[in-house]
Design a protein around this motif. Structure first.
Motif, PDB file in Angstrom:
ATOM      1  N   THR A  33      36.120   6.739 -13.389  1.00  0.00           N
ATOM      2  CA  THR A  33      35.912   5.770 -11.868  1.00  0.00           C
ATOM      3  C   THR A  33      37.260   5.533 -11.706  1.00  0.00           C
ATOM      4  O   THR A  33      38.215   5.379 -12.767  1.00  0.00           O
ATOM      5  N   LEU A  34      37.658   4.954 -10.791  1.00  0.00           N
ATOM      6  CA  LEU A  34      39.741   4.110 -10.510  1.00  0.00           C
ATOM      7  C   LEU A  34      39.640   3.554 -11.840  1.00  0.00           C
ATOM      8  O   LEU A  34      40.309   3.018 -12.508  1.00  0.00           O
ATOM      9  N   GLY A  35      38.395   2.231 -11.981  1.00  0.00           N
ATOM     10  CA  GLY A  35      39.097   1.011 -12.836  1.00  0.00           C
ATOM     11  C   GLY A  35      38.721   1.438 -13.861  1.00  0.00           C
ATOM     12  O   GLY A  35      40.038   0.949 -14.787  1.00  0.00           O
ATOM     13  N   GLU A  36      37.678   2.329 -14.526  1.00  0.00           N
ATOM     14  CA  GLU A  36      37.880   3.279 -15.686  1.00  0.00           C
ATOM     15  C   GLU A  36      39.422   3.262 -16.316  1.00  0.00           C
ATOM     16  O   GLU A  36      40.172   3.180 -17.683  1.00  0.00           O
ATOM     17  N   GLN A  37      39.932   4.339 -15.035  1.00  0.00           N
ATOM     18  CA  GLN A  37      41.224   4.632 -15.233  1.00  0.00           C
ATOM     19  C   GLN A  37      42.047   4.202 -15.335  1.00  0.00           C
ATOM     20  O   GLN A  37      43.276   3.614 -16.467  1.00  0.00           O
ATOM     21  N   ILE A  38      41.882   2.832 -14.294  1.00  0.00           N
ATOM     22  CA  ILE A  38      43.300   1.412 -14.518  1.00  0.00           C
ATOM     23  C   ILE A  38      43.220   0.604 -16.624  1.00  0.00           C
ATOM     24  O   ILE A  38      44.244   0.899 -16.607  1.00  0.00           O
ATOM     25  N   LEU A  39      41.472   0.027 -16.281  1.00  0.00           N
ATOM     26  CA  LEU A  39      41.597   0.103 -17.998  1.00  0.00           C
ATOM     27  C   LEU A  39      42.279   1.051 -18.923  1.00  0.00           C
ATOM     28  O   LEU A  39      42.735   0.638 -20.030  1.00  0.00           O
ATOM     29  N   GLY A  40      42.006   1.501 -18.936  1.00  0.00           N
ATOM     30  CA  GLY A  40      42.294   2.960 -19.948  1.00  0.00           C
ATOM     31  C   GLY A  40      43.762   3.265 -19.806  1.00  0.00           C
ATOM     32  O   GLY A  40      44.286   3.104 -21.624  1.00  0.00           O
ATOM     33  N   VAL A  41      44.864   2.805 -19.029  1.00  0.00           N
ATOM     34  CA  VAL A  41      45.694   2.685 -18.687  1.00  0.00           C
ATOM     35  C   VAL A  41      46.395   1.478 -19.583  1.00  0.00           C
ATOM     36  O   VAL A  41      47.752   1.333 -20.723  1.00  0.00           O
ATOM     37  N   LEU A  42      45.966   1.027 -18.544  1.00  0.00           N
ATOM     38  CA  LEU A  42      45.894  -1.277 -19.270  1.00  0.00           C
ATOM     39  C   LEU A  42      46.204  -1.413 -20.920  1.00  0.00           C
ATOM     40  O   LEU A  42      47.015  -1.436 -21.313  1.00  0.00           O
ATOM     41  N   GLY A  43      45.147  -0.784 -21.374  1.00  0.00           N
ATOM     42  CA  GLY A  43      44.482  -0.418 -22.788  1.00  0.00           C
ATOM     43  C   GLY A  43      45.912   0.264 -23.839  1.00  0.00           C
ATOM     44  O   GLY A  43      46.491  -0.723 -25.002  1.00  0.00           O
ATOM     45  N   VAL A  44      46.673   1.132 -22.705  1.00  0.00           N
ATOM     46  CA  VAL A  44      47.319   1.922 -24.138  1.00  0.00           C
ATOM     47  C   VAL A  44      48.687   1.479 -23.666  1.00  0.00           C
ATOM     48  O   VAL A  44      49.554   0.864 -24.881  1.00  0.00           O
ATOM     49  N   LEU A  45      49.279   0.494 -22.500  1.00  0.00           N
ATOM     50  CA  LEU A  45      50.133   0.016 -22.303  1.00  0.00           C
ATOM     51  C   LEU A  45      50.355  -1.590 -23.121  1.00  0.00           C
ATOM     52  O   LEU A  45      51.426  -1.708 -23.881  1.00  0.00           O
ATOM     53  N   HIS A  46      49.106  -1.879 -23.388  1.00  0.00           N
ATOM     54  CA  HIS A  46      48.754  -3.614 -23.733  1.00  0.00           C
ATOM     55  C   HIS A  46      49.600  -3.064 -25.704  1.00  0.00           C
ATOM     56  O   HIS A  46      50.013  -4.503 -26.609  1.00  0.00           O
ATOM     57  N   PHE A  47      48.671  -2.168 -26.190  1.00  0.00           N
ATOM     58  CA  PHE A  47      48.469  -2.661 -27.677  1.00  0.00           C
ATOM     59  C   PHE A  47      49.603  -0.958 -28.284  1.00  0.00           C
ATOM     60  O   PHE A  47      49.717  -0.916 -29.098  1.00  0.00           O
ATOM     61  N   GLY A  48      50.550  -0.940 -26.995  1.00  0.00           N
ATOM     62  CA  GLY A  48      51.479   0.233 -27.857  1.00  0.00           C
ATOM     63  C   GLY A  48      50.891   1.070 -28.195  1.00  0.00           C
ATOM     64  O   GLY A  48      51.988   1.446 -28.972  1.00  0.00           O
ATOM     65  N   TRP A  49      49.949   1.933 -27.601  1.00  0.00           N
ATOM     66  CA  TRP A  49      50.055   3.266 -27.383  1.00  0.00           C
ATOM     67  C   TRP A  49      50.808   4.562 -27.465  1.00  0.00           C
ATOM     68  O   TRP A  49      50.516   5.317 -27.391  1.00  0.00           O
ATOM     69  N   PHE A  50      51.866   4.187 -27.524  1.00  0.00           N
ATOM     70  CA  PHE A  50      53.147   5.637 -26.750  1.00  0.00           C
ATOM     71  C   PHE A  50      53.981   4.950 -27.718  1.00  0.00           C
ATOM     72  O   PHE A  50      54.412   3.734 -27.951  1.00  0.00           O
ATOM     73  N   GLY A  51      54.948   6.698 -27.258  1.00  0.00           N
ATOM     74  CA  GLY A  51      56.586   6.237 -27.494  1.00  0.00           C
ATOM     75  C   GLY A  51      56.267   5.779 -29.364  1.00  0.00           C
ATOM     76  O   GLY A  51      57.429   5.529 -29.462  1.00  0.00           O
ATOM     77  N   GLY A  52      55.016   6.021 -29.994  1.00  0.00           N
ATOM     78  CA  GLY A  52      55.368   5.961 -31.336  1.00  0.00           C
ATOM     79  C   GLY A  52      55.900   4.570 -32.523  1.00  0.00           C
ATOM     80  O   GLY A  52      55.578   3.627 -31.803  1.00  0.00           O
TER      81      GLY A  52
END
Length: 125
Positions: A33-52
């Motif tokens: 759902t849209l909510g699950e996709q938003i939570l997925g994006v927020l988790g990636v941003l919050h925990f710094g799981w991008f950019g190495g």
């Protein structure tokens, strides 16, 4: 063997495999759902799981900077309070769940208005 799962650190699909390589679970972006996709994006941003490592180092430096700014701001505020003749009260706290209370003794007039002092909490800090 124990099942191994890849962390959901991306915005893509997620799969879980057992020790023999058999697929146990899959999570597809198309089926969420849209909510699950938003939570997925927020988790990636919050925990710094991008950019190495550069992003992790930047997050660490920003966190340390925020701590320093907050601590220096409180120190300046307390110094100005003290200079104006209104020092911050000392607080007596215990390790129990009881709230902290001012440690300075109350005046006799205050005791007459509000009653006797409460018993002291457990010591042992």
């Amino acid at each position: 063997m124990q099942a191994q799962s890849l962390p959901a650190r991306s915005l893509g699909d997620g799969f879980t495999f057992d020790g023999q390589g058999e697929l146990i679970h899959q999570a597809r972006v198309e089926g969420s759902t849209l909510g699950e996709q938003i939570l997925g994006v927020l988790g990636v941003l919050h925990f710094g799981w991008f950019g190495g490592w550069p992003i992790k180092v930047a997050y660490g430096l920003l966190g340390a900077g925020l701590t320093a700014v907050t601590a220096s701001g409180v120190a300046i505020w307390l110094a100005r309070r003290r200079d104006k003749g209104r020092p911050a009260p000392r607080w007596a706290c215990s390790r129990s769940s009881a709230p902290c209370r001012p440690a300075s003794p109350r005046s006799p007039a205050d005791r007459r208005r509000r009653g006797p002092d409460p018993p002291p909490g457990p010591q042992g800090w």
